[in-house]
Write a protein that holds these residues in place. Structure first.
Motif, PDB file in Angstrom:
ATOM      1  N   GLY A   1      -8.500  17.205   0.967  1.00 45.24           N
ATOM      2  CA  GLY A   1      -8.730  17.739   2.305  1.00 45.24           C
ATOM      3  C   GLY A   1      -9.513  16.833   3.219  1.00 45.24           C
ATOM      4  N   ILE A   2     -10.077  15.755   2.668  1.00 46.68           N
ATOM      5  CA  ILE A   2     -10.810  14.792   3.497  1.00 46.68           C
ATOM      6  C   ILE A   2      -9.900  13.663   3.959  1.00 46.68           C
ATOM      7  CG2 ILE A   2     -12.637  13.038   3.429  1.00 46.68           C
ATOM      8  CD1 ILE A   2     -14.203  14.958   1.603  1.00 46.68           C
ATOM      9  N   SER A   3      -9.099  13.126   3.040  1.00 43.59           N
ATOM     10  CA  SER A   3      -8.270  11.968   3.376  1.00 43.59           C
ATOM     11  C   SER A   3      -6.973  12.333   4.097  1.00 43.59           C
ATOM     12  CB  SER A   3      -7.947  11.169   2.110  1.00 43.59           C
ATOM     13  OG  SER A   3      -7.367  11.990   1.120  1.00 43.59           O
ATOM     14  N   MET A   4      -6.411  13.503   3.787  1.00 42.49           N
ATOM     15  CA  MET A   4      -5.110  13.856   4.364  1.00 42.49           C
ATOM     16  C   MET A   4      -5.120  13.941   5.890  1.00 42.49           C
ATOM     17  SD  MET A   4      -3.173  16.569   5.630  1.00 42.49           S
ATOM     18  CE  MET A   4      -3.779  18.122   4.960  1.00 42.49           C
ATOM     19  N   PRO A   5      -6.104  14.626   6.527  1.00 40.09           N
ATOM     20  CA  PRO A   5      -6.099  14.646   8.004  1.00 40.09           C
ATOM     21  C   PRO A   5      -6.244  13.262   8.619  1.00 40.09           C
ATOM     22  CG  PRO A   5      -7.562  16.354   7.121  1.00 40.09           C
ATOM     23  CD  PRO A   5      -7.179  15.471   5.979  1.00 40.09           C
ATOM     24  N   LEU A   6      -6.972  12.378   7.958  1.00 42.11           N
ATOM     25  CA  LEU A   6      -7.160  11.028   8.487  1.00 42.11           C
ATOM     26  C   LEU A   6      -5.868  10.218   8.410  1.00 42.11           C
ATOM     27  CD1 LEU A   6     -10.679  10.348   6.939  1.00 42.11           C
ATOM     28  CD2 LEU A   6     -10.170  10.654   9.371  1.00 42.11           C
ATOM     29  N   ILE A   7      -5.048  10.472   7.393  1.00 41.78           N
ATOM     30  CA  ILE A   7      -3.753   9.791   7.294  1.00 41.78           C
ATOM     31  C   ILE A   7      -2.836  10.256   8.421  1.00 41.78           C
ATOM     32  CG2 ILE A   7      -1.649   9.604   5.904  1.00 41.78           C
ATOM     33  CD1 ILE A   7      -3.430   9.530   3.414  1.00 41.78           C
ATOM     34  N   LEU A   8      -2.822  11.573   8.676  1.00 42.53           N
ATOM     35  CA  LEU A   8      -2.006  12.075   9.789  1.00 42.53           C
ATOM     36  C   LEU A   8      -2.480  11.511  11.124  1.00 42.53           C
ATOM     37  CD1 LEU A   8      -0.895  14.176   7.671  1.00 42.53           C
ATOM     38  CD2 LEU A   8      -0.746  15.760   9.586  1.00 42.53           C
ATOM     39  N   LEU A   9      -3.789  11.398  11.299  1.00 41.83           N
ATOM     40  CA  LEU A   9      -4.325  10.786  12.513  1.00 41.83           C
ATOM     41  C   LEU A   9      -3.820   9.356  12.664  1.00 41.83           C
ATOM     42  CD1 LEU A   9      -6.367  10.917  14.930  1.00 41.83           C
ATOM     43  CD2 LEU A   9      -8.079  10.008  13.351  1.00 41.83           C
ATOM     44  N   THR A  10      -3.798   8.615  11.560  1.00 44.93           N
ATOM     45  CA  THR A  10      -3.353   7.213  11.573  1.00 44.93           C
ATOM     46  C   THR A  10      -1.897   7.093  11.989  1.00 44.93           C
ATOM     47  OG1 THR A  10      -4.930   6.695   9.803  1.00 44.93           O
ATOM     48  CG2 THR A  10      -3.142   5.122  10.178  1.00 44.93           C
ATOM     49  N   THR A  11      -1.027   7.891  11.376  1.00 44.53           N
ATOM     50  CA  THR A  11       0.407   7.781  11.681  1.00 44.53           C
ATOM     51  C   THR A  11       0.708   8.262  13.102  1.00 44.53           C
ATOM     52  OG1 THR A  11       0.830   9.972  10.684  1.00 44.53           O
ATOM     53  CG2 THR A  11       1.041   8.046   9.254  1.00 44.53           C
ATOM     54  N   PHE A  12      -0.041   9.248  13.584  1.00 43.26           N
ATOM     55  CA  PHE A  12       0.167   9.767  14.939  1.00 43.26           C
ATOM     56  C   PHE A  12      -0.263   8.754  15.991  1.00 43.26           C
ATOM     57  CE2 PHE A  12      -1.773  12.240  18.528  1.00 43.26           C
ATOM     58  CZ  PHE A  12      -0.586  12.694  19.079  1.00 43.26           C
ATOM     59  N   ILE A  13      -1.450   8.193  15.822  1.00 42.30           N
ATOM     60  CA  ILE A  13      -1.980   7.249  16.821  1.00 42.30           C
ATOM     61  C   ILE A  13      -1.131   5.977  16.865  1.00 42.30           C
ATOM     62  CG2 ILE A  13      -3.951   5.786  17.407  1.00 42.30           C
ATOM     63  CD1 ILE A  13      -4.410   8.702  18.086  1.00 42.30           C
ATOM     64  N   THR A  14      -0.597   5.547  15.725  1.00 41.07           N
ATOM     65  CA  THR A  14       0.223   4.325  15.708  1.00 41.07           C
ATOM     66  C   THR A  14       1.455   4.483  16.589  1.00 41.07           C
ATOM     67  OG1 THR A  14      -0.530   3.813  13.469  1.00 41.07           O
ATOM     68  CG2 THR A  14       1.429   2.657  14.250  1.00 41.07           C
ATOM     69  N   VAL A  15       2.093   5.652  16.555  1.00 37.78           N
ATOM     70  CA  VAL A  15       3.244   5.900  17.423  1.00 37.78           C
ATOM     71  C   VAL A  15       2.845   5.732  18.892  1.00 37.78           C
ATOM     72  CG1 VAL A  15       4.964   7.595  18.161  1.00 37.78           C
ATOM     73  CG2 VAL A  15       4.314   7.462  15.752  1.00 37.78           C
ATOM     74  N   LEU A  16       1.696   6.281  19.259  1.00 38.80           N
ATOM     75  CA  LEU A  16       1.237   6.201  20.652  1.00 38.80           C
ATOM     76  C   LEU A  16       0.941   4.760  21.056  1.00 38.80           C
ATOM     77  CD1 LEU A  16      -1.142   9.300  20.908  1.00 38.80           C
ATOM     78  CD2 LEU A  16       1.337   9.171  21.164  1.00 38.80           C
ATOM     79  N   VAL A  17       0.406   3.985  20.135  1.00 42.31           N
ATOM     80  CA  VAL A  17       0.095   2.579  20.434  1.00 42.31           C
ATOM     81  C   VAL A  17       1.375   1.793  20.699  1.00 42.31           C
ATOM     82  CG1 VAL A  17      -0.760   0.442  19.403  1.00 42.31           C
ATOM     83  CG2 VAL A  17      -2.126   2.520  19.253  1.00 42.31           C
ATOM     84  N   VAL A  18       2.408   2.061  19.916  1.00 43.27           N
ATOM     85  CA  VAL A  18       3.694   1.385  20.131  1.00 43.27           C
ATOM     86  C   VAL A  18       4.260   1.750  21.507  1.00 43.27           C
ATOM     87  CG1 VAL A  18       6.090   1.217  19.341  1.00 43.27           C
ATOM     88  CG2 VAL A  18       4.222   1.181  17.672  1.00 43.27           C
ATOM     89  N   ILE A  19       4.205   3.044  21.854  1.00 43.29           N
ATOM     90  CA  ILE A  19       4.703   3.479  23.164  1.00 43.29           C
ATOM     91  C   ILE A  19       3.873   2.866  24.285  1.00 43.29           C
ATOM     92  CG2 ILE A  19       5.056   5.478  24.665  1.00 43.29           C
ATOM     93  CD1 ILE A  19       5.503   7.144  22.117  1.00 43.29           C
ATOM     94  N   ALA A  20       2.546   2.835  24.099  1.00 45.02           N
ATOM     95  CA  ALA A  20       1.656   2.323  25.148  1.00 45.02           C
ATOM     96  C   ALA A  20       1.895   0.843  25.430  1.00 45.02           C
ATOM     97  CB  ALA A  20       0.199   2.558  24.755  1.00 45.02           C
ATOM     98  N   GLY A  21       2.272   0.075  24.400  1.00 42.55           N
ATOM     99  CA  GLY A  21       2.487  -1.355  24.587  1.00 42.55           C
ATOM    100  C   GLY A  21       3.913  -1.718  24.950  1.00 42.55           C
ATOM    101  N   TRP A  22       4.721  -0.728  25.302  1.00 41.79           N
ATOM    102  CA  TRP A  22       6.166  -0.921  25.478  1.00 41.79           C
ATOM    103  C   TRP A  22       6.501  -1.982  26.524  1.00 41.79           C
ATOM    104  CZ3 TRP A  22       9.464   1.151  22.106  1.00 41.79           C
ATOM    105  CH2 TRP A  22      10.832   1.108  22.375  1.00 41.79           C
ATOM    106  N   THR A  23       5.917  -1.866  27.709  1.00 32.74           N
ATOM    107  CA  THR A  23       6.207  -2.833  28.773  1.00 32.74           C
ATOM    108  C   THR A  23       5.025  -3.753  29.052  1.00 32.74           C
ATOM    109  OG1 THR A  23       5.499  -1.240  30.462  1.00 32.74           O
ATOM    110  CG2 THR A  23       7.839  -1.270  29.889  1.00 32.74           C
TER     111      THR A  23
END
Length: 507
Positions: free
Chosen positions: A83-105
């Motif tokens: 219950g400690i590591s699992m939410p942090l993994i979801l945070l990691t995968t979610f934020i990475t998607v946003l970073v890719v979108i943010a750097g698009w152009t």
């Protein structure tokens, strides 16, 4: 679905995907962007079953994978989450998607390498949170430095070389003693299994040495005062995506390390030296809050704000022993640790949003100085609405995620000591002061100059990633129960384990 090697997929899909993106190269930047987005989106989708299939009634590791790796040293490829590591993994995968979108152009130079670096970074960060073998953890922990070093060094600002060297030296040297401690623990247990270390009886003297070595490694990552000076430089010079990952995820690895290593392996040393961590945390909350007040650079202000807010996380983790000393029981201790966890998750969303907002206006004006703006609401009303919301969350406004973790930690701190709770609560005043001061100068008032007058409001791509972060901030703020439920049993088990002395025979 739960029979799949989900954690292996989450670790290696982005890493292998990064290699493929590198293979595409800069001959086709558009394909590199699309491929990076597809890989990061699939990785996030694969992480969702960790949440939906998680058993909240047990503190045992779940989704475990165990394979022999280096048999001669009893090193295994061992992954698992609780219950400690699992939410942090979801945070990691979610934020990475946003970073890719943010750097698009925004990123036009070496696009494929930029996207690949973030995919590599995603894989090793997930590996760090999921590793149950100390050797595997250490490799992943150190491997994070390489892509972040490249991200700042290649796509960073004019002083990027200084910032990257300072970042690398602080974080690498900080973890050298941790390796020595892990080797010592291996010599005592014959294993690199982290869970074996949790049950290892150790005398107070080696516990203190191990605790201090872990402290140095994880305090630099958080970062805690006084080893925080690398962070503002790294943030200022990093591209927007680098700042987002650094603040939203990499800082959390320090807090996670305290929960996974320091408390369960060295509980007696943690209790003996809790005053030191509490003092360092309060200095971060109060003193660094005042430092943030005088910043003229928006990125520096948010960077110092991150140090102050992460001070809440470390305070919540180590206040549990003072609660025990003052009350004779651990009632309220779980609340403190849960508050620290919620604070880390919340800060991941809010800091990502704040840095992305700064990136939005920097891409248009090419300045981070607060004095370069003024009256942005007149030309960018939609952006201004997002920015004000995230600023309110950063200040801990009730109804946003920024309030929940801080409230739980302050509430638990009252069980330990009134004055500690009082000093911690000052962050609500200081946070509002430096955040609202920035909002007033940047967003409101008359249009300050021609650059602001020419600004165009955010486009659909920018609205997308800011909307996703808005939903996250409000969801956790208005309905934190699912997040608290996921970590409740794991945190209670950790507190009980930390409460039990593990003193072995003196050496």
């Amino acid at each position: 679905m739960t029979d799949w090697p989900l954690l292996t997929l989450l670790v290696w899909l982005p890493i292998v995907g990064g290699v493929v993106v590198l293979g595409v190269g800069d001959k086709s930047p558009a394909n590199a962007r699309r491929l990076a987005l597809i890989i990061s989106a699939i990785t996030f989708a694969l992480s969702i079953p960790l949440w939906t299939g998680f058993d909240t009634s047990t503190a045992a590791m779940q989704f475990e994978e165990m394979h022999p790796w280096i048999s001669a040293l009893n090193i295994n490829y061992h992954l698992g989450v609780d219950g400690i590591s699992m939410p942090l993994i979801l945070l990691t995968t979610f934020i990475t998607v946003l970073v890719v979108i943010a750097g698009w152009t925004v990123i036009q130079y070496r696009v494929a390498q930029y996207m690949a670096a973030f995919l590599f970074l995603e894989g090793v960060m997930v590996g760090t949170f999921a590793a149950l073998d100390a050797a595997l953890f250490y490799i992943m922990f150190e491997a994070m430095l390489i892509p972040m070093f490249i991200i700042i060094g290649v796509w960073g600002g004019p002083n990027r070389v200084y910032a990257t060297i300072k970042f690398f030296l602080y974080t690498f040297l900080g973890s050298v003693l941790m390796l020595v401690s892990l080797i010592y623990l291996y010599s005592k247990s014959g294993s690199f299994e982290i869970l074996d270390y949790h049950a290892l009886p150790l005398a107070l003297e080696p516990q203190i040495f191990i605790f201090l070595s872990f402290l140095l490694a994880f305090a630099v990552k958080v970062p805690m005062w006084p080893v925080h000076t690398w962070l503002p430089d790294a943030h200022v010079e990093a591209p927007t995506g680098g700042s987002v990952i650094l603040a939203a995820i990499m800082l959390k690895i320090g807090g996670y390390g305290f929960l996974r290593f320091s408390l369960p392996i060295t509980p007696d040393a943690s209790m003996t030296l809790d005053w030191l961590i509490i003092l360092m945390s309060l200095v971060a909350v109060v003193y660094i809050g005042f430092v943030a007040l005088v910043q003229q650079d928006m990125k520096k202000l948010i960077a110092y704000s991150s140090i102050s807010h992460m001070g809440f996380a470390t305070l919540g983790i180590f206040i549990i022993f003072m609660i025990f000393r003052n009350t004779g029981n651990y009632d309220g201790a779980s609340m403190a640790v849960e508050g620290a966890m919620v604070q880390m998750i919340s800060h991941g969303f809010i800091s990502a949003a704040m840095f992305l907002c700064v990136g939005v206006v920097y891409d248009r004006v090419h300045s981070r100085e607060i004095s370069a703006y003024g009256g942005v609401v007149n030309t960018m009303p939609i952006f201004a609405a997002f920015f004000v919301l995230f600023a309110m969350a950063n200040a801990g406004l009730p109804g946003t995620s920024g309030f929940v973790g801080e409230f739980l930690v302050i509430l638990a701190s009252f069980k330990a000591n009134f004055w500690i709770a009082f000093l911690a609560a000052l962050t609500l005043i200081l946070g509002a002061a430096y955040t609202l001061w920035m909002v007033k100068r940047v967003i409101f008032g008359e249009v300050a100059n021609d650059n602001v007058a020419k600004l165009e409001d955010i486009n659909s791509r920018e609205i997308l990633f800011l909307t996703l972060l808005t939903a996250s901030v409000l969801l956790v703020g208005l309905w934190p129960a699912p997040l608290l439920e996921v970590m409740e049993v794991t945190v209670e088990n950790l507190v009980q384990h930390s409460a039990a002395s593990k003193l072995g025979p003196s050496l």
